[in-house]
Design a protein around this motif. Structure first.
Motif, PDB file in Angstrom:
ATOM      1  N   ASN A  44       2.815  -1.823  -5.189  1.00 12.99           N
ATOM      2  CA  ASN A  44       2.490  -0.788  -4.546  1.00 12.99           C
ATOM      3  C   ASN A  44       1.642  -1.096  -3.490  1.00 12.99           C
ATOM      4  O   ASN A  44       1.339  -0.189  -2.732  1.00 12.99           O
ATOM      5  N   LEU A  45       1.550  -2.463  -2.991  1.00 13.92           N
ATOM      6  CA  LEU A  45       0.637  -2.684  -2.018  1.00 13.92           C
ATOM      7  C   LEU A  45       1.116  -3.859  -1.411  1.00 13.92           C
ATOM      8  O   LEU A  45       1.697  -5.064  -1.745  1.00 13.92           O
ATOM      9  N   LYS A  46       1.061  -3.824   0.040  1.00 13.38           N
ATOM     10  CA  LYS A  46       1.558  -5.042   0.752  1.00 13.38           C
ATOM     11  C   LYS A  46       0.726  -5.323   1.926  1.00 13.38           C
ATOM     12  O   LYS A  46      -0.064  -4.046   2.365  1.00 13.38           O
ATOM     13  N   GLY A  47       0.433  -6.420   2.356  1.00 15.83           N
ATOM     14  CA  GLY A  47      -0.348  -6.732   3.525  1.00 15.83           C
ATOM     15  C   GLY A  47      -0.548  -7.937   4.157  1.00 15.83           C
ATOM     16  O   GLY A  47       0.088  -8.855   3.503  1.00 15.83           O
ATOM     17  N   LEU A  75      -3.803  -4.172   5.320  1.00 17.46           N
ATOM     18  CA  LEU A  75      -2.627  -3.557   4.672  1.00 17.46           C
ATOM     19  C   LEU A  75      -1.547  -3.070   5.447  1.00 17.46           C
ATOM     20  O   LEU A  75      -1.970  -2.766   6.661  1.00 17.46           O
ATOM     21  N   GLU A  76      -0.294  -2.718   4.873  1.00 18.01           N
ATOM     22  CA  GLU A  76       0.832  -2.185   5.680  1.00 18.01           C
ATOM     23  C   GLU A  76       0.299  -0.927   6.504  1.00 18.01           C
ATOM     24  O   GLU A  76       0.640  -0.688   7.665  1.00 18.01           O
ATOM     25  N   ASP A  77      -0.537   0.052   5.960  1.00 21.34           N
ATOM     26  CA  ASP A  77      -0.835   1.020   6.654  1.00 21.34           C
ATOM     27  C   ASP A  77      -2.144   0.880   7.414  1.00 21.34           C
ATOM     28  O   ASP A  77      -2.450   1.973   8.125  1.00 21.34           O
ATOM     29  N   GLY A  78      -2.422  -0.228   7.919  1.00 19.95           N
ATOM     30  CA  GLY A  78      -3.631  -0.499   8.787  1.00 19.95           C
ATOM     31  C   GLY A  78      -4.907  -0.668   7.997  1.00 19.95           C
ATOM     32  O   GLY A  78      -6.037  -1.032   8.771  1.00 19.95           O
ATOM     33  N   THR A  79      -5.138  -0.161   6.846  1.00 25.67           N
ATOM     34  CA  THR A  79      -6.453  -0.331   6.139  1.00 25.67           C
ATOM     35  C   THR A  79      -6.901  -1.604   6.039  1.00 25.67           C
ATOM     36  O   THR A  79      -6.245  -2.741   5.670  1.00 25.67           O
ATOM     37  N   MET A  80      -8.270  -1.850   6.396  1.00 26.69           N
ATOM     38  CA  MET A  80      -8.880  -3.014   6.442  1.00 26.69           C
ATOM     39  C   MET A  80      -9.460  -3.431   4.939  1.00 26.69           C
ATOM     40  O   MET A  80     -10.343  -2.481   4.357  1.00 26.69           O
ATOM     41  N   VAL A  81      -9.311  -4.404   4.377  1.00 27.87           N
ATOM     42  CA  VAL A  81     -10.049  -4.787   3.046  1.00 27.87           C
ATOM     43  C   VAL A  81     -10.795  -6.157   3.257  1.00 27.87           C
ATOM     44  O   VAL A  81     -10.298  -7.214   3.666  1.00 27.87           O
ATOM     45  N   THR A 128      -9.987   6.131   2.922  1.00 28.19           N
ATOM     46  CA  THR A 128      -8.555   5.891   2.613  1.00 28.19           C
ATOM     47  C   THR A 128      -7.945   6.088   1.422  1.00 28.19           C
ATOM     48  O   THR A 128      -8.752   6.054   0.125  1.00 28.19           O
ATOM     49  N   LYS A 129      -6.967   5.972   1.163  1.00 21.65           N
ATOM     50  CA  LYS A 129      -6.051   5.887  -0.046  1.00 21.65           C
ATOM     51  C   LYS A 129      -6.187   5.006  -1.029  1.00 21.65           C
ATOM     52  O   LYS A 129      -6.244   4.690  -2.139  1.00 21.65           O
ATOM     53  N   HIS A 130      -6.883   4.024  -0.371  1.00 20.50           N
ATOM     54  CA  HIS A 130      -6.986   2.639  -1.208  1.00 20.50           C
ATOM     55  C   HIS A 130      -8.515   2.428  -1.550  1.00 20.50           C
ATOM     56  O   HIS A 130      -9.072   1.342  -2.171  1.00 20.50           O
ATOM     57  N   ALA A 131      -9.450   3.532  -1.555  1.00 17.49           N
ATOM     58  CA  ALA A 131     -10.886   3.411  -1.679  1.00 17.49           C
ATOM     59  C   ALA A 131     -10.964   3.160  -3.424  1.00 17.49           C
ATOM     60  O   ALA A 131     -12.057   2.569  -4.008  1.00 17.49           O
ATOM     61  N   TRP A 132      -9.844   3.269  -4.178  1.00 19.32           N
ATOM     62  CA  TRP A 132      -9.815   3.262  -5.825  1.00 19.32           C
ATOM     63  C   TRP A 132     -10.262   1.473  -5.794  1.00 19.32           C
ATOM     64  O   TRP A 132     -10.767   1.379  -7.042  1.00 19.32           O
ATOM     65  N   MET A 133      -9.978   0.676  -4.805  1.00 18.92           N
ATOM     66  CA  MET A 133     -10.289  -0.796  -4.981  1.00 18.92           C
ATOM     67  C   MET A 133     -11.598  -0.991  -5.299  1.00 18.92           C
ATOM     68  O   MET A 133     -11.810  -1.803  -5.740  1.00 18.92           O
ATOM     69  N   CYS A 134     -12.450   0.001  -4.656  1.00 15.18           N
ATOM     70  CA  CYS A 134     -13.849  -0.252  -4.724  1.00 15.18           C
ATOM     71  C   CYS A 134     -14.672   0.116  -5.931  1.00 15.18           C
ATOM     72  O   CYS A 134     -15.745  -0.164  -6.369  1.00 15.18           O
ATOM     73  N   ARG A 135     -13.763   0.744  -6.608  1.00 14.81           N
ATOM     74  CA  ARG A 135     -14.245   1.492  -8.043  1.00 14.81           C
ATOM     75  C   ARG A 135     -13.526   0.943  -9.405  1.00 14.81           C
ATOM     76  O   ARG A 135     -13.436   1.461 -10.247  1.00 14.81           O
ATOM     77  N   THR A 136     -12.843  -0.271  -9.073  1.00 18.12           N
ATOM     78  CA  THR A 136     -12.120  -0.900 -10.334  1.00 18.12           C
ATOM     79  C   THR A 136     -12.502  -2.360 -10.345  1.00 18.12           C
ATOM     80  O   THR A 136     -12.576  -2.961  -9.486  1.00 18.12           O
ATOM     81  N   CYS A 137     -12.358  -2.903 -11.598  1.00 17.80           N
ATOM     82  CA  CYS A 137     -12.716  -4.330 -11.883  1.00 17.80           C
ATOM     83  C   CYS A 137     -11.244  -5.031 -12.081  1.00 17.80           C
ATOM     84  O   CYS A 137     -10.239  -4.414 -12.462  1.00 17.80           O
ATOM     85  N   PHE A 138     -11.409  -6.191 -11.222  1.00 17.54           N
ATOM     86  CA  PHE A 138      -9.991  -6.833 -11.212  1.00 17.54           C
ATOM     87  C   PHE A 138     -10.300  -8.463 -11.953  1.00 17.54           C
ATOM     88  O   PHE A 138     -11.466  -8.843 -11.637  1.00 17.54           O
ATOM     89  N   VAL A 139      -9.384  -9.045 -12.374  1.00 13.10           N
ATOM     90  CA  VAL A 139      -9.343 -10.564 -12.513  1.00 13.10           C
ATOM     91  C   VAL A 139      -8.430 -11.314 -11.816  1.00 13.10           C
ATOM     92  O   VAL A 139      -7.294 -10.446 -11.618  1.00 13.10           O
ATOM     93  N   GLY A 140      -8.467 -12.406 -11.524  1.00 12.07           N
ATOM     94  CA  GLY A 140      -7.491 -13.194 -10.605  1.00 12.07           C
ATOM     95  C   GLY A 140      -7.192 -14.388 -11.418  1.00 12.07           C
ATOM     96  O   GLY A 140      -7.961 -15.319 -12.224  1.00 12.07           O
ATOM     97  N   ASN A 141      -6.060 -14.952 -11.421  1.00 13.11           N
ATOM     98  CA  ASN A 141      -5.624 -16.144 -11.936  1.00 13.11           C
ATOM     99  C   ASN A 141      -4.967 -16.990 -10.634  1.00 13.11           C
ATOM    100  O   ASN A 141      -3.877 -16.628 -10.067  1.00 13.11           O
TER     101      ASN A 141
END
Length: 159
Positions: A44-47, A75-81, A128-141
């Motif tokens: 659901n995300l590309k950038g 991101l594809e829609d121009g949103t900066m992260v 932005t519609k991607h603000a959920w990324m600020c309210r979510t915990c992530f882990v990376g491998n």
């Protein structure tokens, strides 16, 4: 109840050769690895990963690698992260030097230990519609590199 996660995207990060600061008293063997670009791809995300960031990592005396990367994604829609990705890894100093040297043959040798996990944090504008990324915990491998100048990090949302 066990934690559950869901795959969100993979970061394909392009790297320049590491700048080695040498052994420091406070952090261990310190290096800076410039991030030169890359991409983010998921269901659901590309950038694109913008050049100019980097990983300030250090190999501690006990062999643990402290990863601390900061960079930006558009991101594809121009949103900066804004990305702050920190974690720990285990690999020998020789393996780490080979991976981040930028030289041909810099892949992790077969049979070498590789473990690197991160906890990426994302900062996105509230409107932005991607603000959920600020309210979510992530882990990376951070996957075992297959060659120099490039790493892949699979990112999962903790549910």
């Amino acid at each position: 109840m066990a934690l559950q996660s869901q795959y969100v995207f993979t970061l394909y990060v392009d790297l320049a050769p590491a700048l080695d600061f040498g052994k420091t008293t406070s952090s261990g063997n310190r290096r800076f690895i410039p991030i030169t670009g890359g991409r983010l791809e998921g269901p659901n995300l590309k950038g694109e990963i913008l050049p100019g960031g980097g990983d300030w990592n250090a190999v501690r005396a006990d062999g643990v690698v402290h990863v601390l990367a900061k960079y930006a994604i558009r991101l594809e829609d121009g949103t900066m992260v804004n990305v702050h990705n920190e974690g720990y890894g285990r690999a020998s100093q020789t393996v780490m030097e080979g991976v981040f040297s930028g030289q041909p043959g810099g892949a992790v040798p077969e049979g070498s230990e590789w473990y690197t996990k991160t906890w990426p944090r994302f900062e996105v504008a509230d409107n932005t519609k991607h603000a959920w990324m600020c309210r979510t915990c992530f882990v990376g491998n951070l996957l075992k590199p297959e060659g120099p100048g490039h790493v892949q990090i699979e990112v999962f949302e903790l549910l």
